[in-house]
Design a protein around this motif. Structure first.
Motif, PDB file in Angstrom:
ATOM      1  N   LYS A   1       0.830  -1.206   0.000  1.00  0.00           N
ATOM      2  CA  LYS A   1       0.000   0.000   0.000  1.00  0.00           C
ATOM      3  C   LYS A   1       0.866   1.259   0.000  1.00  0.00           C
ATOM      4  N   THR A   2       2.011   1.153   0.642  1.00  0.00           N
ATOM      5  CA  THR A   2       2.893   2.322   0.694  1.00  0.00           C
ATOM      6  C   THR A   2       3.424   2.699  -0.689  1.00  0.00           C
ATOM      7  N   ASP A   3       3.413   1.745  -1.631  1.00  0.00           N
ATOM      8  CA  ASP A   3       3.838   2.055  -2.995  1.00  0.00           C
ATOM      9  C   ASP A   3       2.945   3.110  -3.630  1.00  0.00           C
ATOM     10  N   PHE A   4       1.731   3.247  -3.101  1.00  0.00           N
ATOM     11  CA  PHE A   4       0.758   4.180  -3.666  1.00  0.00           C
ATOM     12  C   PHE A   4       0.450   5.339  -2.717  1.00  0.00           C
TER      13      PHE A   4
ATOM     14  N   VAL B   1     -11.970  10.450   0.882  1.00  0.00           N
ATOM     15  CA  VAL B   1     -12.075  10.002  -0.513  1.00  0.00           C
ATOM     16  C   VAL B   1     -10.808  10.496  -1.220  1.00  0.00           C
ATOM     17  N   ILE B   2     -10.004   9.567  -1.681  1.00  0.00           N
ATOM     18  CA  ILE B   2      -8.690   9.886  -2.230  1.00  0.00           C
ATOM     19  C   ILE B   2      -8.682   9.559  -3.719  1.00  0.00           C
ATOM     20  N   MET B   3      -8.191  10.495  -4.517  1.00  0.00           N
ATOM     21  CA  MET B   3      -8.012  10.241  -5.944  1.00  0.00           C
ATOM     22  C   MET B   3      -6.534  10.007  -6.235  1.00  0.00           C
TER      23      MET B   3
ATOM     24  N   PHE C   1      -0.158   5.172   0.628  1.00  0.00           N
ATOM     25  CA  PHE C   1      -1.043   4.865   1.752  1.00  0.00           C
ATOM     26  C   PHE C   1      -0.265   4.178   2.863  1.00  0.00           C
ATOM     27  N   ALA C   2      -0.820   4.224   4.059  1.00  0.00           N
ATOM     28  CA  ALA C   2      -0.236   3.490   5.179  1.00  0.00           C
ATOM     29  C   ALA C   2      -0.722   2.045   5.126  1.00  0.00           C
ATOM     30  N   GLU C   3       0.109   1.134   5.630  1.00  0.00           N
ATOM     31  CA  GLU C   3      -0.298  -0.275   5.635  1.00  0.00           C
ATOM     32  C   GLU C   3      -1.510  -0.498   6.529  1.00  0.00           C
TER      33      GLU C   3
END
Length: 769
Positions: free
Chosen positions: A566-569, A636-638, A571-573
């Motif tokens: 998830k961190t690749d994008f 809500v994340i784009m 976000f936190a794990e």
């Protein structure tokens, strides 16, 4: 030699050396001594009109003619002076007089042909004169160029190229010739040679804005859009007031999905030329794609004021927003749409040029309103059929005299290119249909190399021109197809217009755009019992064909190695990712409440969307979320649009995928289930909201199928927060997902259907003998 003769000879030498001022003084010296010296009057007239004083030149040469009326050269140059003064008819008379005096005077004949071509638009007469010159002098450069221009203008592009190339051998560095040859190469799609021509013009004339602009156009035609932008910008730097260059730059920006810059370019084009109809049309289209609905309507109105047409009435009247602000707004626009459609049906619908008048009238966005579109589609289909008939484009189908031993099956779409959803949904059927039983043809609309026919590993591919509807119809019809299958109808105007014609004995449509076409010449809609509700027949104008499995032999997607994080994008794990990777115009306002409730029930939840190409559409959607779920809208994340391999990795790291209500996923569903990613779905009233259900039914896995909105939220939150449940569902999906891919059963079923309908067609035709 007399003194005056020496002065006149000096004037001629000065003129030939380019010393026009000195040559003029010498002529006047002669005329002071002898006002009736015809040669001095003639040379003075030539010097005057070439120096921008056309009327003085006309007066001097006319005086020379009064002295020596039988001199053909004088009459020819009088024509040149008259042309400089824009006295075209008088110039024609002067050239004709020169030829009457000297029929072999090639310069006068070329000049006459030039005027007939450029000013009279009399291509036949001008071609006759150029040909006469070339018969006497095959190497005459001006006649070769002139005849090439006529051929090019009359659509004989290959002949134009041969004439230009012959001239180029004699004059390889002539900028005008290189420019015209480049245009001809571009029009016959030899873009590499076109680029070489415009590059050569640029070397000779580095400040020629037109050559730079044409260089950019040819670069864009070969897919080098970023380089094309550079050429157009260089052209604008040299000549800022060329509206056509701004227009073409807008087209390139649009291909690059840079909608804001495209809109700005089109606006500048119409500022420079308020009567630029095509620029107003393209401005309307890009405003619409940009989510600026009102501005799009205004631009369409401007275009309509310049060129009123029924086609533009349809374009403007049926325009729907890309992003709606509320459920009420959806219904308001639907009411307006149906009212406009009803009004258009009340009067004759006349089209002059269907392909250019109906640029976007494909009803694409209507399907996302969540209603039964059968009546609206049927009304539009009838309207366009009426317009095509009025313009003579209702193709007069003549069935072959007998059936083929091996039925001829055609598949058609604009979107047969690797990576496109339509190609992914259709390629398995095309590749696996047994060649020992069928002759298979693939028709690719708007291919860069159209019109042409090529052999591929899969069989024969016919490349159809999108802009030439009549030619495309003929290219399909001459293959005498038994069955023509549209992979999609409703996503582009080319397929919509072609589908109005009967081009094969039997015509079908697949689920690429999962809505009835409303077109009378489409006989069957190929679907499945797995995705259609019980009352599905009421949704289609076509005869509905229900296969036992999904109507696609979908190739199993490649799963990239490694375990993405998830961190690749960003976000936190610990974030719970609820991914909805659909085009944002699928997100009906009624879906907002479910998204908001998921976020309220999972404090670590993040709704993840993919940004649209239009920044303003993204803004409109996020503003709507602020109104409909304000307390949790910040979660809500784009994320940016991703390349295919990265997109697959995003699907893999998602805890849950959310199927939008009303119009769910298709290609993304196939891709996500290959990874085991659970997709929560709430099957809708229409097939377009039931594809994920169909995939689950084919897999015999229904754990993620909800029956109510509350159940949808419950399932999503449980999958997002309960690791053990999510792992169990993933394992179940992975164990059964192989049933979705490379399904040869559907190939067998489709082949049997083709044989069945053709047998029925044979019986029907025999009955009517």
């Amino acid at each position: 030699m007399s003194k005056l003769a020496k002065v006149l000879d000096k004037a001629i030498r000065q003129y030939r050396a380019g010393d026009l001022a000195d040559a003029e003084q010498s002529c006047r010296q002669v005329l002071r001594a002898n006002p009736a010296n015809a040669d001095a009057l003639h040379l003075l007239g030539v010097i005057c009109y070439q120096g921008g004083r056309a009327e003085e030149g006309i007066d001097a040469i006319s005086r020379a003619i009064r002295v020596s009326p039988g001199n053909a050269l004088y009459h020819n140059n009088l024509g040149n002076a008259l042309l400089r003064a824009n006295r075209v008819e008088e110039a024609l008379t002067a050239y004709e007089k020169a030829l009457a005096l000297e029929p072999r005077f090639s310069d006068a004949r070329v000049n006459l042909a030039n005027v007939l071509y450029q000013d009279r638009k009399d291509w036949n007469s001008s071609a006759e004169h150029y040909s006469k010159v070339l018969k006497a002098d095959p190497a005459n450069i001006d006649a070769l160029i002139g005849l090439g221009n006529v051929m090019h203008s009359s659509g004989q592009v290959a002949d134009a190229v041969s004439h230009y190339e012959a001239a180029l051998e004699k004059r390889p560095d002539e900028p005008r010739l290189l420019h015209n040859l480049g245009l001809a190469y571009h029009d016959c799609r030899n873009h590499a040679k076109a680029i070489a021509c415009f590059e050569a013009v640029h070397r000779v004339l580095p400040d020629d804005a037109q050559a730079l602009a044409m260089w950019g156009r040819s670069l864009s035609a070969t897919g080098h859009h970023e380089e094309a932008v550079g050429k157009y910008e260089a052209a604008i730097e040299r000549q800022p007031n060329l509206a056509a260059v701004r227009f073409n730059l807008g087209n390139v920006y649009r291909k690059l999905d840079r909608y804001d810059e495209a809109e700005a370019s089109y606006r500048e084009a119409v500022r420079l030329d308020p009567g630029y109809y095509s620029a107003w049309i393209n401005l309307a289209q890009v405003c619409h794609l940009n989510g600026r609905h009102e501005q799009a309507m205004e631009a369409y109105q401007q275009a309509f004021s310049l060129n009123p047409s029924y086609g533009l009435c349809l374009e403007k009247g049926l325009l729907l927003p890309v992003i709606y602000g509320s459920e009420q707004e959806v219904m308001e626009h639907r009411t307006r749409y149906m009212t406009c459609l009803s009004a258009l049906l009340q009067e004759p619908f006349l089209l002059r040029d269907p392909r250019n008048e109906l640029k976007t009238a494909v009803n694409f966005y209507l399907a996302y309103q969540g209603e039964n579109d059968r009546d609206a589609q049927e009304a539009l289909g009838h309207l366009i059929a009426t317009g095509l008939k009025s313009s003579g484009f209702d193709y007069p189908y003549q069935p072959p005299a007998s059936f083929h031993d091996k039925p001829r099956i055609g598949f058609i779409s604009r979107h047969f290119r690797p990576g496109h959803t339509i190609f992914k949904l259709t390629e398995g059927l095309i590749e696996n249909l047994p060649r020992e039983a069928f002759d298979v043809f693939v028709f690719h609309i708007d291919h860069p190399e159209a019109p042409a026919e090529v052999e591929t590993e899969e069989g024969r591919m016919v490349l159809l021109p999108e802009q030439d509807l009549r030619l495309a119809q003929k290219m399909i019809a001459r293959h005498e197809l038994d069955v023509l299958v549209y992979a999609d109808i409703g996503m582009d105007p080319g397929s919509c217009l072609l589908a109005q014609s009967r081009l094969a004995r039997v015509q079908c449509v697949l689920w690429g755009h999962p809505v009835t076409t409303g077109i009378g010449n489409i006989d069957y809609f190929l679907s499945s019992v797995l995705i259609e509700p019980e009352n599905a027949d009421a949704h289609y104008t076509e005869t509905l064909v229900l296969f036992d499995t999904l109507p696609a032999c979908y190739r199993a997607p490649a799963v990239p190695p490694g375990q993405p994080l998830k961190t690749d994008f960003g976000f936190a794990e610990t974030d719970h990712l609820y991914l909805c990777p659909q085009s944002i115009f699928k997100l009906h306002p009624a879906f907002d409440a479910l998204l908001g409730e998921i976020l309220r029930r999972d404090a670590n939840g993040r709704i993840v969307l993919i940004r649209d190409k239009s920044g303003y559409c993204n803004q409109l959607l996020m503003e709507r979320f602020q109104r409909t779920m304000g307390d949790v809208a910040d979660r809500v994340i784009m994320v940016d649009r991703l390349k295919p391999e990265q997109f697959i990795k995003l699907l893999a790291v998602a805890d849950v995928m959310l199927d939008p209500i009303g119009f769910g996923g298709g290609n993304t569903t196939y891709e996500a289930l290959a990874l085991g990613t659970p997709i929560v779905t709430l099957p809708g009233e229409f097939m377009r909201g039931r594809v994920t259900l169909g995939c689950y039914l084919q897999m015999d896995v229904t754990d993620c199928v909800a029956t109510t909105p509350d159940a949808y939220v419950d399932l999503a939150v449980r999958l997002g927060t309960d690791d053990a449940f999510r792992r169990a569902v993933r394992e179940k999906i992975l164990a059964q997902s192989h049933r979705l891919y490379d399904d040869q059963g559907i190939v067998t079923a489709v082949a049997a259907f083709f044989r069945q309908v053709l047998q029925a067609e044979t019986c029907r035709e025999n009955t009517h003998v």
